[in-house]
Design a protein around this motif. Structure first.
Motif, PDB file in Angstrom:
ATOM      1  N   GLY A  42       2.267 -27.741  16.472  1.00  0.00           N
ATOM      2  CA  GLY A  42       2.011 -29.176  16.377  1.00  0.00           C
ATOM      3  C   GLY A  42       1.707 -29.797  17.730  1.00  0.00           C
ATOM      4  O   GLY A  42       0.786 -30.609  17.862  1.00  0.00           O
ATOM      5  N   ILE A  43       2.477 -29.420  18.756  1.00  0.00           N
ATOM      6  CA  ILE A  43       2.247 -29.942  20.101  1.00  0.00           C
ATOM      7  C   ILE A  43       0.891 -29.483  20.626  1.00  0.00           C
ATOM      8  O   ILE A  43       0.182 -30.229  21.311  1.00  0.00           O
ATOM      9  CB  ILE A  43       3.395 -29.511  21.037  1.00  0.00           C
ATOM     10  N   PHE A  44       0.518 -28.253  20.293  1.00  0.00           N
ATOM     11  CA  PHE A  44      -0.818 -27.735  20.671  1.00  0.00           C
ATOM     12  C   PHE A  44      -1.911 -28.601  20.057  1.00  0.00           C
ATOM     13  O   PHE A  44      -2.843 -29.030  20.752  1.00  0.00           O
ATOM     14  CB  PHE A  44      -0.943 -26.288  20.196  1.00  0.00           C
ATOM     15  N   PHE A  45      -1.802 -28.896  18.764  1.00  0.00           N
ATOM     16  CA  PHE A  45      -2.797 -29.736  18.097  1.00  0.00           C
ATOM     17  C   PHE A  45      -2.759 -31.168  18.652  1.00  0.00           C
ATOM     18  O   PHE A  45      -3.800 -31.834  18.742  1.00  0.00           O
ATOM     19  CB  PHE A  45      -2.569 -29.750  16.587  1.00  0.00           C
ATOM     20  N   ASP A  46      -1.566 -31.641  19.011  1.00  0.00           N
ATOM     21  CA  ASP A  46      -1.423 -32.985  19.570  1.00  0.00           C
ATOM     22  C   ASP A  46      -2.184 -33.107  20.884  1.00  0.00           C
ATOM     23  O   ASP A  46      -2.758 -34.156  21.190  1.00  0.00           O
ATOM     24  CB  ASP A  46       0.067 -33.288  19.785  1.00  0.00           C
ATOM     25  N   PHE A  47      -2.186 -32.049  21.656  1.00  0.00           N
ATOM     26  CA  PHE A  47      -2.926 -32.048  22.928  1.00  0.00           C
ATOM     27  C   PHE A  47      -4.433 -32.044  22.685  1.00  0.00           C
ATOM     28  O   PHE A  47      -5.186 -32.781  23.327  1.00  0.00           O
ATOM     29  CB  PHE A  47      -2.523 -30.831  23.773  1.00  0.00           C
TER      30      PHE A  47
END
Length: 242
Positions: A42-47
Protein backbone atom coordinates in the motif's frame (compact mmCIF):
# COMPACT_ATOMS: atom_id res chain seq x y z
CA UNK A 1 -7.74 8.49 -24.03
CA UNK A 2 -7.47 11.59 -21.82
CA UNK A 3 -10.13 10.12 -19.50
CA UNK A 4 -8.07 6.95 -19.05
CA UNK A 5 -4.95 9.06 -18.49
CA UNK A 6 -6.67 11.04 -15.71
CA UNK A 7 -7.77 7.83 -13.97
CA UNK A 8 -4.36 6.11 -13.89
CA UNK A 9 -3.25 7.76 -10.60
CA UNK A 10 -6.66 7.06 -9.06
CA UNK A 11 -6.39 3.40 -10.04
CA UNK A 12 -2.98 3.20 -8.32
CA UNK A 13 -4.52 4.85 -5.23
CA UNK A 14 -7.28 2.21 -5.23
CA UNK A 15 -4.56 -0.46 -5.25
CA UNK A 16 -3.27 1.21 -2.07
CA UNK A 17 -6.77 0.98 -0.58
CA UNK A 18 -7.11 -2.66 -1.66
CA UNK A 19 -3.75 -3.52 -0.09
CA UNK A 20 -4.75 -1.79 3.13
CA UNK A 21 -8.11 -3.54 3.23
CA UNK A 22 -6.45 -6.95 2.84
CA UNK A 23 -3.95 -5.99 5.55
CA UNK A 24 -6.79 -5.01 7.89
CA UNK A 25 -8.46 -8.42 7.49
CA UNK A 26 -5.15 -10.21 8.07
CA UNK A 27 -4.41 -8.05 11.14
CA UNK A 28 -7.79 -8.90 12.65
CA UNK A 29 -6.95 -12.58 12.13
CA UNK A 30 -3.62 -12.05 13.91
CA UNK A 31 -1.43 -12.62 10.86
CA UNK A 32 0.72 -9.56 11.52
CA UNK A 33 3.61 -10.56 9.27
CA UNK A 34 1.59 -10.84 6.07
CA UNK A 35 -0.51 -7.82 7.10
CA UNK A 36 2.70 -5.80 7.23
CA UNK A 37 3.63 -7.05 3.76
CA UNK A 38 0.36 -5.72 2.35
CA UNK A 39 0.82 -2.42 4.15
CA UNK A 40 4.19 -2.27 2.41
CA UNK A 41 2.42 -2.78 -0.92
CA UNK A 42 0.00 0.00 0.00
CA UNK A 43 2.79 2.44 0.87
CA UNK A 44 4.49 1.57 -2.44
CA UNK A 45 1.30 2.41 -4.35
CA UNK A 46 0.85 5.55 -2.22
CA UNK A 47 4.25 6.78 -3.40
CA UNK A 48 3.64 6.03 -7.05
CA UNK A 49 0.12 7.47 -7.35
CA UNK A 50 1.49 10.95 -6.67
CA UNK A 51 4.44 10.30 -8.95
CA UNK A 52 2.09 9.21 -11.72
CA UNK A 53 -0.15 12.24 -11.22
CA UNK A 54 2.81 14.61 -11.53
CA UNK A 55 4.31 12.76 -14.51
CA UNK A 56 0.99 12.75 -16.39
CA UNK A 57 0.07 16.25 -15.15
CA UNK A 58 -3.35 15.07 -14.01
CA UNK A 59 -3.40 16.11 -10.35
CA UNK A 60 -6.94 16.65 -9.07
CA UNK A 61 -8.94 17.34 -5.90
CA UNK A 62 -10.56 13.93 -6.33
CA UNK A 63 -7.15 12.27 -6.30
CA UNK A 64 -6.18 14.18 -3.15
CA UNK A 65 -9.27 13.07 -1.26
CA UNK A 66 -9.05 9.49 -2.52
CA UNK A 67 -5.40 9.35 -1.48
CA UNK A 68 -6.27 10.36 2.09
CA UNK A 69 -9.10 7.82 2.28
CA UNK A 70 -6.76 5.06 1.13
CA UNK A 71 -4.06 6.15 3.60
CA UNK A 72 -6.64 6.15 6.37
CA UNK A 73 -7.09 2.40 5.89
CA UNK A 74 -3.52 1.38 5.06
CA UNK A 75 -1.65 3.66 7.45
CA UNK A 76 -4.38 4.49 9.96
CA UNK A 77 -6.73 1.57 10.55
CA UNK A 78 -4.21 -1.25 10.17
CA UNK A 79 -1.65 0.01 12.73
CA UNK A 80 -4.50 0.58 15.18
CA UNK A 81 -5.64 -3.03 14.78
CA UNK A 82 -2.06 -4.28 15.08
CA UNK A 83 -1.62 -2.38 18.34
CA UNK A 84 -4.87 -3.94 19.61
CA UNK A 85 -3.42 -7.37 18.82
CA UNK A 86 -0.15 -6.53 20.59
CA UNK A 87 -2.05 -5.28 23.64
CA UNK A 88 -4.12 -8.46 23.68
CA UNK A 89 -0.99 -10.61 23.59
CA UNK A 90 0.67 -8.58 26.34
CA UNK A 91 -2.40 -8.76 28.57
CA UNK A 92 -2.67 -12.52 28.12
CA UNK A 93 0.98 -12.91 29.10
CA UNK A 94 1.47 -10.41 31.87
CA UNK A 95 -1.72 -9.23 33.55
CA UNK A 96 -2.82 -10.58 36.92
CA UNK A 97 -5.06 -13.64 36.67
CA UNK A 98 -7.68 -11.84 38.81
CA UNK A 99 -7.95 -9.02 36.27
CA UNK A 100 -11.56 -8.81 35.13
CA UNK A 101 -11.97 -10.14 31.62
CA UNK A 102 -14.38 -7.36 30.67
CA UNK A 103 -11.77 -4.74 31.60
CA UNK A 104 -9.10 -6.62 29.66
CA UNK A 105 -11.27 -6.68 26.55
CA UNK A 106 -11.83 -2.94 26.71
CA UNK A 107 -8.17 -2.16 27.37
CA UNK A 108 -7.03 -3.58 24.03
CA UNK A 109 -9.06 -0.93 22.19
CA UNK A 110 -6.70 1.75 23.49
CA UNK A 111 -4.66 0.82 20.41
CA UNK A 112 -7.33 2.41 18.22
CA UNK A 113 -6.29 5.89 19.35
CA UNK A 114 -3.58 5.44 16.69
CA UNK A 115 -6.35 5.21 14.09
CA UNK A 116 -8.04 8.33 15.48
CA UNK A 117 -4.76 10.25 15.55
CA UNK A 118 -4.03 9.19 11.98
CA UNK A 119 -7.43 10.41 10.80
CA UNK A 120 -6.86 13.80 12.44
CA UNK A 121 -3.38 14.06 10.93
CA UNK A 122 -4.61 13.22 7.41
CA UNK A 123 -7.45 15.75 7.65
CA UNK A 124 -4.97 18.45 8.72
CA UNK A 125 -2.60 17.52 5.90
CA UNK A 126 -5.29 18.16 3.27
CA UNK A 127 -5.83 21.77 4.40
CA UNK A 128 -2.33 22.67 5.61
CA UNK A 129 -0.50 24.60 2.90
CA UNK A 130 2.76 24.41 4.87
CA UNK A 131 3.21 20.73 4.00
CA UNK A 132 4.09 21.04 0.34
CA UNK A 133 7.88 20.81 0.80
CA UNK A 134 8.06 19.15 4.22
CA UNK A 135 5.85 17.48 6.81
CA UNK A 136 4.37 18.88 10.01
CA UNK A 137 4.18 15.86 12.29
CA UNK A 138 5.17 12.29 11.54
CA UNK A 139 3.67 11.07 8.22
CA UNK A 140 1.13 8.27 8.62
CA UNK A 141 3.11 5.74 6.51
CA UNK A 142 6.19 6.21 8.73
CA UNK A 143 4.05 5.85 11.84
CA UNK A 144 2.41 2.72 10.43
CA UNK A 145 5.81 1.14 9.78
CA UNK A 146 6.88 2.02 13.33
CA UNK A 147 3.85 0.30 14.88
CA UNK A 148 3.89 -2.71 12.55
CA UNK A 149 7.60 -3.24 13.16
CA UNK A 150 6.79 -4.11 16.78
CA UNK A 151 4.82 -7.16 15.65
CA UNK A 152 7.60 -8.17 13.26
CA UNK A 153 10.24 -7.89 15.99
CA UNK A 154 8.07 -9.96 18.30
CA UNK A 155 7.68 -12.68 15.68
CA UNK A 156 11.07 -12.75 13.96
CA UNK A 157 13.49 -11.44 16.62
CA UNK A 158 12.49 -13.20 19.87
CA UNK A 159 15.96 -12.59 21.35
CA UNK A 160 15.91 -8.81 20.76
CA UNK A 161 16.40 -6.47 23.71
CA UNK A 162 13.12 -4.81 22.64
CA UNK A 163 10.99 -7.88 23.38
CA UNK A 164 10.38 -7.10 27.10
CA UNK A 165 9.17 -3.64 26.09
CA UNK A 166 6.91 -4.90 23.31
CA UNK A 167 5.38 -7.46 25.67
CA UNK A 168 4.65 -4.86 28.36
CA UNK A 169 1.07 -3.58 28.30
CA UNK A 170 1.89 -0.18 29.74
CA UNK A 171 4.79 0.39 27.35
CA UNK A 172 2.45 -0.37 24.45
CA UNK A 173 -0.10 2.12 25.80
CA UNK A 174 2.69 4.71 26.09
CA UNK A 175 3.77 4.00 22.50
CA UNK A 176 0.16 4.41 21.33
CA UNK A 177 -0.14 7.82 23.01
CA UNK A 178 3.31 8.88 21.76
CA UNK A 179 2.30 7.82 18.25
CA UNK A 180 -0.72 10.14 18.30
CA UNK A 181 1.42 13.01 19.61
CA UNK A 182 4.09 12.51 16.95
CA UNK A 183 1.48 12.36 14.19
CA UNK A 184 -0.02 15.69 15.19
CA UNK A 185 2.92 17.57 16.72
CA UNK A 186 3.98 20.96 15.34
CA UNK A 187 7.22 19.28 14.35
CA UNK A 188 8.72 20.03 10.94
CA UNK A 189 10.17 16.91 9.30
CA UNK A 190 11.95 16.88 5.97
CA UNK A 191 10.50 15.03 2.99
CA UNK A 192 12.53 12.45 1.09
CA UNK A 193 11.71 13.95 -2.30
CA UNK A 194 14.86 14.79 -4.27
CA UNK A 195 14.43 17.86 -6.49
CA UNK A 196 17.99 17.35 -7.74
CA UNK A 197 21.01 15.17 -6.98
CA UNK A 198 23.12 17.95 -5.48
CA UNK A 199 24.82 16.47 -2.40
CA UNK A 200 25.11 19.76 -0.51
CA UNK A 201 21.38 20.40 -0.78
CA UNK A 202 20.36 16.80 -0.09
CA UNK A 203 23.07 15.39 2.23
CA UNK A 204 20.55 14.63 4.99
CA UNK A 205 18.33 12.74 2.53
CA UNK A 206 21.30 10.72 1.29
CA UNK A 207 22.28 10.06 4.89
CA UNK A 208 18.87 8.72 5.95
CA UNK A 209 18.59 6.54 2.82
CA UNK A 210 22.07 5.02 3.27
CA UNK A 211 21.60 4.69 7.03
CA UNK A 212 18.27 2.91 6.50
CA UNK A 213 19.74 0.42 4.02
CA UNK A 214 22.71 -0.39 6.26
CA UNK A 215 20.60 -0.64 9.40
CA UNK A 216 18.07 -2.95 7.72
CA UNK A 217 20.83 -5.20 6.42
CA UNK A 218 22.45 -5.45 9.86
CA UNK A 219 19.45 -5.40 12.19
CA UNK A 220 16.54 -6.36 9.92
CA UNK A 221 13.17 -5.45 11.49
CA UNK A 222 14.79 -4.18 14.69
CA UNK A 223 16.21 -1.35 12.57
CA UNK A 224 12.80 0.18 11.76
CA UNK A 225 12.19 1.97 15.12
CA UNK A 226 15.82 3.13 15.04
CA UNK A 227 15.40 4.54 11.53
CA UNK A 228 12.22 6.42 12.47
CA UNK A 229 13.89 7.83 15.59
CA UNK A 230 16.95 8.91 13.58
CA UNK A 231 14.72 10.58 10.98
CA UNK A 232 12.93 12.58 13.68
CA UNK A 233 16.12 13.58 15.50
CA UNK A 234 17.85 14.60 12.26
CA UNK A 235 14.86 16.74 11.30
CA UNK A 236 14.93 18.46 14.69
CA UNK A 237 18.69 19.05 14.36
CA UNK A 238 18.23 20.61 10.90
CA UNK A 239 15.49 22.91 12.21
CA UNK A 240 17.64 24.08 15.12
CA UNK A 241 20.24 25.33 12.62
CA UNK A 242 17.77 27.40 10.59
Amino acid sequence: MSLIKRQIPNFITLLNLLSGSVAAVLAVQGDLGVATLFVGFGIFFDFFDGLAARALDVKSDLGLQLDSLADMVTSGLVPGIVMCQLLLQSIDSYMDLDFLSSEVNWMIFIGLIITLGSAYRLAKFNIDERQTESFIGLPTPANALLILSLGLILEYHPESFLIPLIENTYVLIFISVLSVLLLNAELKLFALKFKNLNFKENWFRYFIVIFSIVALLLLQFVAIPLIILTYIMLSIALQSKT
